[in-house]
Design a protein around this motif. Structure first.
Motif, PDB file in Angstrom:
ATOM      1  N   LYS A  10       0.220  10.013   7.701  1.00  0.00           N
ATOM      2  CA  LYS A  10      -0.315  10.993   8.666  1.00  0.00           C
ATOM      3  C   LYS A  10      -1.736  11.557   7.934  1.00  0.00           C
ATOM      4  O   LYS A  10      -2.760  11.608   8.702  1.00  0.00           O
ATOM      5  N   ARG A  11      -1.681  11.466   6.677  1.00  0.00           N
ATOM      6  CA  ARG A  11      -3.238  12.010   6.103  1.00  0.00           C
ATOM      7  C   ARG A  11      -4.290  10.880   6.277  1.00  0.00           C
ATOM      8  O   ARG A  11      -5.271  11.498   6.371  1.00  0.00           O
ATOM      9  N   MET A  12      -3.701   9.757   6.367  1.00  0.00           N
ATOM     10  CA  MET A  12      -4.799   8.683   6.485  1.00  0.00           C
ATOM     11  C   MET A  12      -5.104   8.523   7.935  1.00  0.00           C
ATOM     12  O   MET A  12      -6.367   8.271   8.359  1.00  0.00           O
ATOM     13  N   GLU A  13      -4.451   9.102   8.999  1.00  0.00           N
ATOM     14  CA  GLU A  13      -4.716   9.144  10.378  1.00  0.00           C
ATOM     15  C   GLU A  13      -5.552  10.337  10.567  1.00  0.00           C
ATOM     16  O   GLU A  13      -6.271  10.293  11.483  1.00  0.00           O
ATOM     17  N   ASP A  58       0.885  -1.233  -0.027  1.00  0.00           N
ATOM     18  CA  ASP A  58      -0.153  -0.075   0.060  1.00  0.00           C
ATOM     19  C   ASP A  58       0.974   1.428  -0.011  1.00  0.00           C
ATOM     20  O   ASP A  58       0.331   2.334   0.141  1.00  0.00           O
ATOM     21  N   SER A  59       2.193   1.174  -0.289  1.00  0.00           N
ATOM     22  CA  SER A  59       3.172   2.316  -0.256  1.00  0.00           C
ATOM     23  C   SER A  59       2.616   3.327  -1.359  1.00  0.00           C
ATOM     24  O   SER A  59       2.190   2.592  -2.438  1.00  0.00           O
ATOM     25  N   PRO A  60       2.690   4.574  -1.129  1.00  0.00           N
ATOM     26  CA  PRO A  60       2.355   5.459  -2.382  1.00  0.00           C
ATOM     27  C   PRO A  60       3.663   5.395  -3.522  1.00  0.00           C
ATOM     28  O   PRO A  60       3.508   6.275  -4.340  1.00  0.00           O
ATOM     29  N   TYR A 108      13.625  10.704   0.418  1.00  0.00           N
ATOM     30  CA  TYR A 108      12.212  11.271  -0.150  1.00  0.00           C
ATOM     31  C   TYR A 108      11.265  10.111  -0.167  1.00  0.00           C
ATOM     32  O   TYR A 108      10.034  10.476   0.125  1.00  0.00           O
ATOM     33  N   LEU A 109      11.382   8.850  -0.630  1.00  0.00           N
ATOM     34  CA  LEU A 109      10.345   7.971  -0.581  1.00  0.00           C
ATOM     35  C   LEU A 109       9.890   7.765   0.803  1.00  0.00           C
ATOM     36  O   LEU A 109       8.675   7.317   1.048  1.00  0.00           O
ATOM     37  N   GLN A 110      10.665   7.576   1.845  1.00  0.00           N
ATOM     38  CA  GLN A 110      10.337   7.585   3.315  1.00  0.00           C
ATOM     39  C   GLN A 110       9.569   8.526   3.690  1.00  0.00           C
ATOM     40  O   GLN A 110       8.464   8.568   4.248  1.00  0.00           O
ATOM     41  N   GLU A 111       9.825   9.786   3.261  1.00  0.00           N
ATOM     42  CA  GLU A 111       9.087  10.840   3.727  1.00  0.00           C
ATOM     43  C   GLU A 111       7.490  11.088   2.910  1.00  0.00           C
ATOM     44  O   GLU A 111       6.741  11.399   3.549  1.00  0.00           O
ATOM     45  N   LEU A 112       7.617  10.594   1.818  1.00  0.00           N
ATOM     46  CA  LEU A 112       6.295  10.346   1.091  1.00  0.00           C
ATOM     47  C   LEU A 112       5.288   9.420   1.749  1.00  0.00           C
ATOM     48  O   LEU A 112       4.309   9.646   2.053  1.00  0.00           O
ATOM     49  N   CYS A 113       5.958   8.357   2.123  1.00  0.00           N
ATOM     50  CA  CYS A 113       5.267   7.296   2.919  1.00  0.00           C
ATOM     51  C   CYS A 113       4.750   7.893   4.471  1.00  0.00           C
ATOM     52  O   CYS A 113       3.574   7.476   4.807  1.00  0.00           O
ATOM     53  N   ARG A 114       5.660   8.427   4.996  1.00  0.00           N
ATOM     54  CA  ARG A 114       5.130   9.221   6.313  1.00  0.00           C
ATOM     55  C   ARG A 114       3.877  10.069   6.059  1.00  0.00           C
ATOM     56  O   ARG A 114       2.953  10.095   7.031  1.00  0.00           O
TER      57      ARG A 114
END
Length: 218
Positions: free
Chosen positions: A215-218, A67-69, A205-211
């Motif tokens: 956060k948006r989902m929470e 489910d990773s962006p 960058y990819l890790q920050e994208l996932c974070r």
């Protein structure tokens, strides 16, 4: 008078002493743990902070999760380069794709669709990639297609948020493109070190994208 003097010289009740000793005993674990913590913190690699981190580690986002962006785009990295630098770029792509994360790279000579327009392919590569590596060499500065792709990337993400990764090689700092002056670059002196820096930048960058997505989902 005699009995009054004896009363004054009478020792304190034992209950008071017991209370003190009881209080001392109850506080001893914390003091002993404190002293042990101090002694352990003086030993290398066994500090209290280290032990607390090991008990509750802050795990990095899994960029390879289903489910990773990350999977919202076709490529993790698009390499923008001149034809003169194909050999070096192929080494970089081989390095990135060989990492445990198996970064997906767009390499124009390999991945462009035969028969399609160059402009279309370059624009699609930029739009369908998370990060863009600009390999800025003397050949890059002379190639109008490299300039075009660089401008497309800047239009896609005008703010310096880690997506555009300039890499200078055999180019003086004074010749660094003005359009990229607000973005830090990697200077390629040692190839292996620079490859690692590029990999770390893409990973960050990819890790920050996932974070951000979590956060948006929470």
């Amino acid at each position: 008078a005699g009995w009054f003097k004896r009363l004054l010289q009478k020792p304190k009740p034992s209950s008071v002493e017991n209370l003190k000793s009881s209080h001392s005993a109850s506080s001893s674990p914390s003091s002993s743990s404190s002293s042990s913590a101090k002694s352990s913190s003086s030993s290398p690699g066994t500090s209290l902070a280290t032990s607390s981190i090991s008990l509750s580690p802050v795990s990095a986002p899994d960029i390879s999760a289903s489910d990773s962006p990350r999977w919202d785009k076709s490529y993790d990295v698009c390499i923008c380069h001149s034809e003169q630098d194909v050999e070096l770029v192929e080494e970089l792509v081989s390095y990135l794709e060989g990492q445990p994360e198996s970064f997906r790279c767009f390499l124009q000579l390999r991945d462009a669709v035969a028969g399609s327009a160059v402009v279309t392919e370059l624009c699609d590569a930029v739009q369908n990639s998370h990060c863009w590596v600009m390999l800025i060499t003397p050949g890059f500065l002379q190639d109008p297609w490299c300039r075009y792709q660089m401008h497309q990337a800047l239009a896609e993400a005008p703010m310096a948020n880690g997506r555009t990764i300039p890499v200078l090689k055999d180019v003086d700092r004074k010749d660094y493109p003005r359009e990229l002056r607000n973005i830090y670059y990697i200077y390629m002196a040692l190839k292996e070190k620079s490859f690692r820096q590029i990999r770390d930048t893409v990973m960050r960058y990819l890790q920050e994208l996932c974070r951000s997505s979590t956060k948006r989902m929470e």
